[in-house]
Design an enzyme around this catalytic site. Sequence first.
Site, PDB file in Angstrom:
ATOM      1  N   HIS A   1      78.640  19.259  74.831  1.00 40.99           N
ATOM      2  CA  HIS A   1      77.310  19.878  74.923  1.00 40.99           C
ATOM      3  C   HIS A   1      77.473  21.384  74.746  1.00 40.99           C
ATOM      4  O   HIS A   1      77.536  22.138  75.713  1.00 40.99           O
ATOM      5  CB  HIS A   1      76.681  19.559  76.281  1.00 40.99           C
ATOM      6  CG  HIS A   1      75.250  19.993  76.413  1.00 40.99           C
ATOM      7  ND1 HIS A   1      74.328  19.291  77.148  1.00 40.99           N
ATOM      8  CD2 HIS A   1      74.578  21.066  75.924  1.00 40.99           C
ATOM      9  CE1 HIS A   1      73.153  19.901  77.107  1.00 40.99           C
ATOM     10  NE2 HIS A   1      73.300  20.995  76.368  1.00 40.99           N
TER      11      HIS A   1
ATOM     12  N   GLU B   1      75.465  16.755  72.217  1.00 40.64           N
ATOM     13  CA  GLU B   1      74.153  16.900  72.833  1.00 40.64           C
ATOM     14  C   GLU B   1      73.807  18.373  73.000  1.00 40.64           C
ATOM     15  O   GLU B   1      74.681  19.229  73.088  1.00 40.64           O
ATOM     16  CB  GLU B   1      74.100  16.183  74.187  1.00 40.64           C
ATOM     17  CG  GLU B   1      75.121  16.643  75.205  1.00 40.64           C
ATOM     18  CD  GLU B   1      75.055  15.841  76.497  1.00 40.64           C
ATOM     19  OE1 GLU B   1      74.703  14.643  76.437  1.00 40.64           O
ATOM     20  OE2 GLU B   1      75.354  16.416  77.554  1.00 40.64           O
TER      21      GLU B   1
ATOM     22  N   HIS C   1      74.027  11.919  83.739  1.00 45.33           N
ATOM     23  CA  HIS C   1      73.846  13.077  84.603  1.00 45.33           C
ATOM     24  C   HIS C   1      74.058  12.671  86.069  1.00 45.33           C
ATOM     25  O   HIS C   1      73.271  11.924  86.638  1.00 45.33           O
ATOM     26  CB  HIS C   1      72.478  13.747  84.456  1.00 45.33           C
ATOM     27  CG  HIS C   1      72.505  15.189  84.905  1.00 45.33           C
ATOM     28  ND1 HIS C   1      72.773  16.227  84.040  1.00 45.33           N
ATOM     29  CD2 HIS C   1      72.373  15.757  86.132  1.00 45.33           C
ATOM     30  CE1 HIS C   1      72.756  17.375  84.706  1.00 45.33           C
ATOM     31  NE2 HIS C   1      72.521  17.107  85.986  1.00 45.33           N
TER      32      HIS C   1
END
Length: 246
Positions: free
Chosen positions: A43, A70, A190
């Site tokens: 990310h 991401e 997450h």
Amino acid sequence: MTKLSVNINKIATIRNARGGDFPNLIQVAKDIQKFGAQGITVHPRPDERHIRYQDARDLKGIVCTEFNIEGNPNAKFIELVKQVKPEQVTLVPDAQDAITSNAGWNTIEHESFLKEVISEFKSYGIRTSIFLDPDPRYIKSAVRSGADRIELYTEAYARDFADKNLDSIKPYLLTTKEAIENGLGVNAGHDLSLENIEHFIEKVPDILEVSIGHALIVEALYLGIENTIQSYLRRIENACRKASQR
């Protein structure tokens, strides 16, 4: 069975803390795959405080499982993804100064923007996933945007699980059901951890992939990274088996 993709942002954080190349991100990615993980996630953020944009380019030839990039689809991110052409891109609406992702997309409000971005990625043959709060209201607009999958934002589940509030799984189950009925695949991520992953997968067994970074790396400080990955895979397998027996 649900696949495990390991987010290696925290490895990059440790590397960057000393300004050198130790731990070596490429070697860690190779080892994580060798130890059984079925994907690598990165990310990159605009300030490159952990994963650098060049890291994503360097990893392209290394990831032999599934590469998932991401991030917030700003112009720089879009160009990076088109250049690297990962198997999957996950769109996350995080602010530039966000410490970590803290909300999913309002796909109703941002449908036209998402549709434009997703159309561009799909023209490059890249599977696209939208980071989403567990709310069935957002599914129809996610479908209209052209997404292939959603990724359920699981922080609320992890927090409530720690407080023994097991009813918090319900919106995830309802959103997954709505997504599948409308032709979307479902990922999750997450704050998932060794403590809460098995319950989540058992109760929401149609999850295709979980992306786990912070908790996994922290747990690896105590257990070792190979043992930690194997522990995740065992818990996921146990959860899938229990779900299939219901």
